[in-house]
Design a protein around this motif. Sequence first.
Motif, PDB file in Angstrom:
ATOM      1  N   LEU A   1       0.911  -1.377   0.048  1.00 57.04           N
ATOM      2  CA  LEU A   1      -0.037   0.002  -0.051  1.00 57.04           C
ATOM      3  C   LEU A   1       0.939   1.269   0.014  1.00 57.04           C
ATOM      4  O   LEU A   1       1.836   1.247   0.737  1.00 57.04           O
ATOM      5  CB  LEU A   1      -0.939  -0.087   1.206  1.00 57.04           C
ATOM      6  CG  LEU A   1      -1.981  -1.173   1.140  1.00 57.04           C
ATOM      7  CD1 LEU A   1      -2.682  -0.927   2.342  1.00 57.04           C
ATOM      8  CD2 LEU A   1      -2.891  -1.073   0.041  1.00 57.04           C
ATOM      9  N   GLY A   2       0.504   2.180  -0.726  1.00 60.47           N
ATOM     10  CA  GLY A   2       1.140   3.559  -1.007  1.00 60.47           C
ATOM     11  C   GLY A   2       0.974   4.356   0.286  1.00 60.47           C
ATOM     12  O   GLY A   2       0.118   3.938   0.865  1.00 60.47           O
ATOM     13  N   PRO A   3       1.529   5.419   0.344  1.00 59.94           N
ATOM     14  CA  PRO A   3       1.682   6.262   1.592  1.00 59.94           C
ATOM     15  C   PRO A   3       0.419   7.352   1.801  1.00 59.94           C
ATOM     16  O   PRO A   3       0.722   8.173   2.685  1.00 59.94           O
ATOM     17  CB  PRO A   3       3.277   6.689   1.699  1.00 59.94           C
ATOM     18  CG  PRO A   3       3.506   6.939   0.224  1.00 59.94           C
ATOM     19  CD  PRO A   3       2.893   5.780  -0.562  1.00 59.94           C
ATOM     20  N   ASP A   4       0.184   7.704   0.579  1.00 57.55           N
ATOM     21  CA  ASP A   4      -0.739   8.831   0.534  1.00 57.55           C
ATOM     22  C   ASP A   4      -2.182   8.515  -0.238  1.00 57.55           C
ATOM     23  O   ASP A   4      -2.234   7.780  -0.923  1.00 57.55           O
ATOM     24  CB  ASP A   4      -0.069  10.155   0.074  1.00 57.55           C
ATOM     25  CG  ASP A   4       0.658   9.769  -1.310  1.00 57.55           C
ATOM     26  OD1 ASP A   4       0.142   9.131  -2.069  1.00 57.55           O
ATOM     27  OD2 ASP A   4       1.729  10.168  -1.244  1.00 57.55           O
ATOM     28  N   TRP A   5      -2.952   9.701  -0.559  1.00 57.11           N
ATOM     29  CA  TRP A   5      -4.039   9.388  -1.140  1.00 57.11           C
ATOM     30  C   TRP A   5      -3.937   9.436  -2.680  1.00 57.11           C
ATOM     31  O   TRP A   5      -4.870   8.664  -3.232  1.00 57.11           O
ATOM     32  CB  TRP A   5      -5.299  10.781  -0.850  1.00 57.11           C
ATOM     33  CG  TRP A   5      -5.506  10.421   0.699  1.00 57.11           C
ATOM     34  CD1 TRP A   5      -5.272  11.449   1.837  1.00 57.11           C
ATOM     35  CD2 TRP A   5      -6.390   9.466   1.011  1.00 57.11           C
ATOM     36  NE1 TRP A   5      -6.176  10.997   2.869  1.00 57.11           N
ATOM     37  CE2 TRP A   5      -6.920   9.865   2.410  1.00 57.11           C
ATOM     38  CE3 TRP A   5      -7.469   8.427   0.685  1.00 57.11           C
ATOM     39  CZ2 TRP A   5      -7.534   9.189   3.331  1.00 57.11           C
ATOM     40  CZ3 TRP A   5      -8.163   7.912   1.227  1.00 57.11           C
ATOM     41  CH2 TRP A   5      -8.252   8.019   2.470  1.00 57.11           C
ATOM     42  N   LEU A   6      -2.857   9.984  -2.983  1.00 49.70           N
ATOM     43  CA  LEU A   6      -2.725   9.741  -4.715  1.00 49.70           C
ATOM     44  C   LEU A   6      -2.450   8.408  -4.999  1.00 49.70           C
ATOM     45  O   LEU A   6      -2.673   7.616  -6.040  1.00 49.70           O
ATOM     46  CB  LEU A   6      -1.576  10.719  -5.088  1.00 49.70           C
ATOM     47  CG  LEU A   6      -2.095  12.273  -5.088  1.00 49.70           C
ATOM     48  CD1 LEU A   6      -0.623  13.058  -5.611  1.00 49.70           C
ATOM     49  CD2 LEU A   6      -3.065  12.539  -6.013  1.00 49.70           C
ATOM     50  N   ALA A   7      -1.460   7.754  -4.158  1.00 45.25           N
ATOM     51  CA  ALA A   7      -1.086   6.481  -4.115  1.00 45.25           C
ATOM     52  C   ALA A   7      -2.527   5.584  -3.953  1.00 45.25           C
ATOM     53  O   ALA A   7      -2.599   4.476  -4.906  1.00 45.25           O
ATOM     54  CB  ALA A   7      -0.223   5.944  -3.190  1.00 45.25           C
ATOM     55  N   MET A   8      -3.561   6.014  -3.117  1.00 48.22           N
ATOM     56  CA  MET A   8      -4.698   5.239  -2.894  1.00 48.22           C
ATOM     57  C   MET A   8      -5.583   5.235  -4.163  1.00 48.22           C
ATOM     58  O   MET A   8      -6.213   4.260  -4.569  1.00 48.22           O
ATOM     59  CB  MET A   8      -5.519   5.763  -1.751  1.00 48.22           C
ATOM     60  CG  MET A   8      -4.816   5.502  -0.534  1.00 48.22           C
ATOM     61  SD  MET A   8      -4.650   3.970   0.129  1.00 48.22           S
ATOM     62  CE  MET A   8      -2.874   3.898  -0.106  1.00 48.22           C
ATOM     63  N   LYS A   9      -5.338   6.394  -4.911  1.00 50.62           N
ATOM     64  CA  LYS A   9      -6.102   6.395  -6.340  1.00 50.62           C
ATOM     65  C   LYS A   9      -5.486   5.490  -7.449  1.00 50.62           C
ATOM     66  O   LYS A   9      -6.251   4.836  -8.224  1.00 50.62           O
ATOM     67  CB  LYS A   9      -5.940   7.953  -6.828  1.00 50.62           C
ATOM     68  CG  LYS A   9      -6.724   8.245  -8.027  1.00 50.62           C
ATOM     69  CD  LYS A   9      -6.661   9.765  -8.485  1.00 50.62           C
ATOM     70  CE  LYS A   9      -7.747  10.385  -7.790  1.00 50.62           C
ATOM     71  NZ  LYS A   9      -9.083  10.192  -8.383  1.00 50.62           N
ATOM     72  N   GLY A  10      -4.143   5.354  -7.202  1.00 54.54           N
ATOM     73  CA  GLY A  10      -3.671   4.691  -8.048  1.00 54.54           C
ATOM     74  C   GLY A  10      -4.073   3.154  -7.897  1.00 54.54           C
ATOM     75  O   GLY A  10      -4.379   2.244  -8.696  1.00 54.54           O
ATOM     76  N   HIS A  11      -4.238   2.881  -6.507  1.00 53.09           N
ATOM     77  CA  HIS A  11      -4.700   1.359  -6.173  1.00 53.09           C
ATOM     78  C   HIS A  11      -6.024   1.139  -6.679  1.00 53.09           C
ATOM     79  O   HIS A  11      -6.499   0.189  -7.205  1.00 53.09           O
ATOM     80  CB  HIS A  11      -4.636   1.283  -4.696  1.00 53.09           C
ATOM     81  CG  HIS A  11      -3.382   1.342  -4.000  1.00 53.09           C
ATOM     82  ND1 HIS A  11      -2.133   0.541  -4.494  1.00 53.09           N
ATOM     83  CD2 HIS A  11      -2.730   1.692  -2.933  1.00 53.09           C
ATOM     84  CE1 HIS A  11      -1.156   0.687  -3.811  1.00 53.09           C
ATOM     85  NE2 HIS A  11      -1.572   1.489  -2.636  1.00 53.09           N
TER      86      HIS A  11
END
Length: 232
Positions: free
Chosen positions: A92-102
């Motif tokens: 899992l990524g560290p921020d909300w932009l990474a969450m968008k990618g997921h």
Amino acid sequence: MAHLIPWSDRFVYEKIERIDTSAGRVYSLPKNVHVPSVTTILDRTKDKALLKEWADRVGQGEAVRQKEQAAYIGTWMHHTLESILCGDPLSLGPDWLAMKGHQMAFTLANKYFGALSEIHGSEVGLYYQDRYAGTTDLVATYRGKLAIVDFKQSVRTKRHEHITDYFHQLAAYAVAHDWKHGTSIDYAAVLVAVQDGTTQEFTTTGREFSQFKAQWMARLTAAEVAERPPED
């Protein structure tokens, strides 16, 4: 995590080293031959007029910010898709932009991975003679055909006539795969995850794909000619 889709050992793919330089990405091939990447060749031979107009309109700083943000989201989307395909634990990524990618990755997988019947390779390094190399997201049996498949993320929806560079990229990978592995790949797909939550699928085959292959080879030749030192 178990594999969701069967894997095949039909092709043996070798690892090739990818090197990012100030002049663009290159690959190190056997016998220490260095060749430009597919994306570098595409960048050197594309018409950048519309991109420049957009950057001038929004401002150079904002243009850089938007491109970096899109690239960051795309990186996490690709990482997630690769984990799903390979059956690896998700990171899992560290921020909300990474969450968008997921989120975009899972949306894309839910929509299209059911059409994958066999995976031949993920993040496959390919090269053609000593002229170019690249890494395709996926070589798979997709909708019943051996195919090159690439994943893209986009801020807004695309149109078929506006993504010629994508098709040239797929053509480059198909030409390299055919040369290296004795195949005759006649099908390719671009799967796009849009940031608004929608998805798009663009495919090419037959005469159109043959034309894209010819156009790619023309761009390759043009890039090679531009790189030659001037004659005395």
